[in-house]
Design a protein around this motif. Structure first.
Motif, PDB file in Angstrom:
ATOM      1  N   PRO A 167      39.034  28.597  36.825  1.00 37.97           N
ATOM      2  CA  PRO A 167      39.123  28.663  35.361  1.00 37.97           C
ATOM      3  C   PRO A 167      39.713  29.952  34.800  1.00 37.97           C
ATOM      4  O   PRO A 167      40.127  29.994  33.644  1.00 37.97           O
ATOM      5  N   ASN A 168      39.753  31.010  35.588  1.00 40.60           N
ATOM      6  CA  ASN A 168      40.234  32.297  35.074  1.00 40.60           C
ATOM      7  C   ASN A 168      41.604  32.683  35.622  1.00 40.60           C
ATOM      8  O   ASN A 168      42.009  33.845  35.536  1.00 40.60           O
ATOM      9  N   SER A 169      42.331  31.721  36.169  1.00 35.93           N
ATOM     10  CA  SER A 169      43.610  32.046  36.801  1.00 35.93           C
ATOM     11  C   SER A 169      44.606  32.666  35.837  1.00 35.93           C
ATOM     12  O   SER A 169      45.284  33.643  36.166  1.00 35.93           O
ATOM     13  N   THR A 170      44.718  32.116  34.622  1.00 32.97           N
ATOM     14  CA  THR A 170      45.734  32.608  33.688  1.00 32.97           C
ATOM     15  C   THR A 170      45.504  34.065  33.277  1.00 32.97           C
ATOM     16  O   THR A 170      46.431  34.877  33.353  1.00 32.97           O
ATOM     17  N   PRO A 171      44.290  34.446  32.830  1.00 32.41           N
ATOM     18  CA  PRO A 171      44.111  35.873  32.482  1.00 32.41           C
ATOM     19  C   PRO A 171      44.298  36.803  33.681  1.00 32.41           C
ATOM     20  O   PRO A 171      44.858  37.893  33.543  1.00 32.41           O
ATOM     21  N   ILE A 172      43.862  36.384  34.856  1.00 31.26           N
ATOM     22  CA  ILE A 172      44.052  37.209  36.059  1.00 31.26           C
ATOM     23  C   ILE A 172      45.538  37.348  36.368  1.00 31.26           C
ATOM     24  O   ILE A 172      46.025  38.433  36.719  1.00 31.26           O
ATOM     25  N   VAL A 200      49.119  43.749  42.817  1.00 36.09           N
ATOM     26  CA  VAL A 200      48.170  42.846  43.466  1.00 36.09           C
ATOM     27  C   VAL A 200      46.784  43.495  43.537  1.00 36.09           C
ATOM     28  O   VAL A 200      45.766  42.838  43.306  1.00 36.09           O
ATOM     29  N   PHE A 201      46.759  44.790  43.824  1.00 34.41           N
ATOM     30  CA  PHE A 201      45.471  45.510  43.879  1.00 34.41           C
ATOM     31  C   PHE A 201      44.773  45.480  42.521  1.00 34.41           C
ATOM     32  O   PHE A 201      43.567  45.199  42.434  1.00 34.41           O
ATOM     33  N   VAL A 202      45.536  45.737  41.454  1.00 34.27           N
ATOM     34  CA  VAL A 202      44.953  45.698  40.099  1.00 34.27           C
ATOM     35  C   VAL A 202      44.457  44.289  39.776  1.00 34.27           C
ATOM     36  O   VAL A 202      43.355  44.095  39.244  1.00 34.27           O
ATOM     37  N   GLY A 203      45.279  43.281  40.095  1.00 34.47           N
ATOM     38  CA  GLY A 203      44.872  41.903  39.851  1.00 34.47           C
ATOM     39  C   GLY A 203      43.637  41.522  40.641  1.00 34.47           C
ATOM     40  O   GLY A 203      42.770  40.771  40.150  1.00 34.47           O
ATOM     41  N   TYR A 204      43.535  42.037  41.867  1.00 35.03           N
ATOM     42  CA  TYR A 204      42.367  41.735  42.700  1.00 35.03           C
ATOM     43  C   TYR A 204      41.095  42.336  42.090  1.00 35.03           C
ATOM     44  O   TYR A 204      40.031  41.700  42.094  1.00 35.03           O
ATOM     45  N   ILE A 205      41.213  43.560  41.571  1.00 32.05           N
ATOM     46  CA  ILE A 205      40.063  44.183  40.886  1.00 32.05           C
ATOM     47  C   ILE A 205      39.644  43.328  39.685  1.00 32.05           C
ATOM     48  O   ILE A 205      38.452  43.083  39.452  1.00 32.05           O
ATOM     49  N   ALA A 206      40.644  42.849  38.924  1.00 35.41           N
ATOM     50  CA  ALA A 206      40.335  41.983  37.779  1.00 35.41           C
ATOM     51  C   ALA A 206      39.653  40.701  38.241  1.00 35.41           C
ATOM     52  O   ALA A 206      38.698  40.225  37.611  1.00 35.41           O
ATOM     53  N   ALA A 207      40.131  40.135  39.348  1.00 35.77           N
ATOM     54  CA  ALA A 207      39.535  38.908  39.875  1.00 35.77           C
ATOM     55  C   ALA A 207      38.083  39.147  40.299  1.00 35.77           C
ATOM     56  O   ALA A 207      37.213  38.281  40.110  1.00 35.77           O
ATOM     57  N   LEU A 208      37.805  40.319  40.874  1.00 34.70           N
ATOM     58  CA  LEU A 208      36.427  40.655  41.240  1.00 34.70           C
ATOM     59  C   LEU A 208      35.535  40.703  40.003  1.00 34.70           C
ATOM     60  O   LEU A 208      34.402  40.200  40.009  1.00 34.70           O
ATOM     61  N   LEU A 209      36.057  41.297  38.919  1.00 39.10           N
ATOM     62  CA  LEU A 209      35.278  41.400  37.678  1.00 39.10           C
ATOM     63  C   LEU A 209      35.042  40.018  37.060  1.00 39.10           C
ATOM     64  O   LEU A 209      34.005  39.786  36.423  1.00 39.10           O
ATOM     65  N   TYR A 210      35.998  39.112  37.231  1.00 39.69           N
ATOM     66  CA  TYR A 210      35.849  37.743  36.727  1.00 39.69           C
ATOM     67  C   TYR A 210      34.978  36.885  37.658  1.00 39.69           C
ATOM     68  O   TYR A 210      34.668  35.739  37.330  1.00 39.69           O
ATOM     69  N   GLY A 211      34.599  37.416  38.800  1.00 42.53           N
ATOM     70  CA  GLY A 211      33.815  36.642  39.747  1.00 42.53           C
ATOM     71  C   GLY A 211      34.619  35.584  40.467  1.00 42.53           C
ATOM     72  O   GLY A 211      34.067  34.563  40.913  1.00 42.53           O
ATOM     73  N   PRO A 346      44.150  32.410  43.479  1.00 43.75           N
ATOM     74  CA  PRO A 346      45.406  31.873  42.939  1.00 43.75           C
ATOM     75  C   PRO A 346      45.953  32.633  41.738  1.00 43.75           C
ATOM     76  O   PRO A 346      47.163  32.774  41.585  1.00 43.75           O
ATOM     77  N   GLY A 347      45.073  33.140  40.879  1.00 40.49           N
ATOM     78  CA  GLY A 347      45.549  33.845  39.692  1.00 40.49           C
ATOM     79  C   GLY A 347      46.386  35.061  40.031  1.00 40.49           C
ATOM     80  O   GLY A 347      47.420  35.320  39.414  1.00 40.49           O
ATOM     81  N   VAL A 348      45.934  35.821  41.029  1.00 42.28           N
ATOM     82  CA  VAL A 348      46.700  36.992  41.458  1.00 42.28           C
ATOM     83  C   VAL A 348      48.044  36.547  42.023  1.00 42.28           C
ATOM     84  O   VAL A 348      49.092  37.141  41.732  1.00 42.28           O
ATOM     85  N   LEU A 349      48.022  35.485  42.823  1.00 45.15           N
ATOM     86  CA  LEU A 349      49.270  34.952  43.380  1.00 45.15           C
ATOM     87  C   LEU A 349      50.209  34.488  42.278  1.00 45.15           C
ATOM     88  O   LEU A 349      51.421  34.703  42.338  1.00 45.15           O
TER      89      LEU A 349
END
Length: 429
Positions: A167-172, A200-211, A346-349
């Motif tokens: 569900p959070n792919s677009t913001p990530i 990718v590192f920044v996006g991964y951190i964001a993905a961690l925060l989004y769970g 997927p969002g980071v990708l």
């Protein structure tokens, strides 16, 4: 292998370069080798992440391929062989046509491509590159390279857009893409050149925060272990594998363009004529891709990211690339590294590939610009126009058990349209 020590091995003045046959002190050489690993890592791990191939096997064959390249080119051509993005589209097509999770079909395509590529390299060592230029002039080559990148556009959309499973792919994705763009414009030198991996590192951190990241597999993975190898499919036991070749073999055109461009770029930077090494470079990359196909790694190519590192540091020592190859080989024996790479969501990708695939397309356009392709001529207009639409729309055509996808049909279209229109034009004169 022996390298001549450059100066005192510690300092490179602003107007000096470290040549391929030279090296700095081993401490500094190891440091430069580590920089090459960082430069290649972001792009190299994205291919297995996108395609489902083993990251550890990909790193293994990347390291082996780099060292093989240095041996075959007699330590005269500094280059890192990383994963080629040109293989992504045919790999995805091969996966879609077979059982879920089966990568052996794609590995057969990579193996066959490597064999053809190596054979072309042997021919080039005997005849030169003139016949390639005649068959595929810049307008054709540019169109083929562009359509291979743009053919992947639907895959970008699937990762970029949010869905019930993610569900959070677009913001990530937007955070990842924004980070790449900002790092590119705000920083110069090595940091700016590493905008993809840092994004990718920044996006991964964001993905961690989004769970959106599950680290359970990383916790369970061992620190040390063998890479995850697999064997290619057997076309004699499964004749449908032959039908994959029309999708894979056009990738050879991209690999040729990348290798030839690499040889010329390095030659210009060190003020040497390295063209005689072109055939050896093609053979080396072809054999590296063959090995990858045999063992479950991604097909390889020379890396522009590492050219950027050389341009920034003015260190062209092949010793640094031996260090990089050994580093990559060492990382391949850590299942925990592979597991960590596989947790990227997927969002980071989606964020990184919306830029990356577009850049692949732009490489084709750059070929047109660099070679002064005249688009006021109808033959050039229609060659590019037809090929791009066929490739981007991903036309398909079945002939018995053989399926031609958009990449194959776009390549055929470019060659046929150009030579047909050119031939008729010459007959009318």
């Amino acid at each position: 292998m022996a390298w001549k020590l450059h100066g005192d091995g510690n300092v490179v003045s602003q107007d000096e370069i470290v040549l391929p046959e030279e090296r700095l002190s081993w401490i500094r050489t190891i440091g430069f080798g580590a920089q090459h690993v960082v430069a290649m890592f972001g792009a190299t791990f994205l291919v297995p992440l996108i395609t489902g191939f083993s990251p550890t096997a990909t790193l293994f064959f990347s390291g082996i391929g780099t060292m093989l390249f240095l041996l075959i080119t007699r330590n005269q051509m500094p280059s890192y062989l990383g994963s080629s993005f040109a293989f992504i589209a045919p790999i995805m097509a091969a996966k879609a046509a077979g059982p879920e999770g089966d990568l052996s079909r794609a590995s057969f395509g990579i193996l066959a491509t490597g064999i053809l590529f190596a054979l072309i390299g042997f021919i080039v060592t005997k005849t030169g590159t003139g016949w390639i230029n005649a068959l595929m002039p810049p307008v054709v080559m540019g169109a083929v390279v562009a359509l291979i990148g743009l053919n992947l556009a639907p895959a970008v959309k699937n990762n970029f857009m949010s869905n019930p499973d993610h569900p959070n792919s677009t913001p990530i994705a937007l955070i990842t893409l924004g980070a790449i763009l900002l790092i590119t414009v705000l920083f110069k030198g090595l940091i700016g050149r590493l905008s993809i991996v840092l994004g990718v590192f920044v996006g991964y951190i964001a993905a961690l925060l989004y769970g959106a990241v599950d680290l359970e597999a990383v916790e369970k993975a061992d620190w040390f272990g063998l890479p995850e190898f697999h064997t290619p499919g057997n076309p004699f036991a499964d004749p449908t594998l032959w039908g994959l070749l029309p999708a894979f073999l056009p990738v050879v055109l991209v690999l040729i363009a990348e290798n030839v461009g690499h040889v010329k770029s390095v030659g210009l930077m060190i003020n040497r004529d390295l063209d005689p090494l072109t055939g050896r470079a093609l053979i080396a990359d072809g054999l590296s891709t063959v090995l990858a196909g045999f063992g479950g790694g991604s097909g390889t190519t020379t890396y522009g990211e590492n050219i950027g590192v050389m341009a920034a540091t003015r260190v062209y020592s092949t010793a640094a690339y031996w260090v990089a190859g050994i580093f990559a080989l060492s990382l391949s024996f850590s299942p925990k590294v592979g597991a960590l790479i596989n947790t990227i969501p997927p969002g980071v990708l989606g964020g990184v590939t919306v830029a990356l695939y577009g850049l692949i397309g732009l490489i084709g356009i750059k070929i047109w610009i660099d070679n002064g392709v005249d688009f006021s001529k109808p033959v050039n207009q229609f060659t590019a126009a037809v090929a791009l639409i066929v490739g981007i729309a991903d036309f398909t055509f079945e002939f018995g058990s053989v399926i031609f996808n958009g990449i194959a049909l776009g390549t055929i279209s470019a060659i046929v349209v150009y030579h047909l229109m050119s031939g008729i034009t010459k007959l009318r004169k």
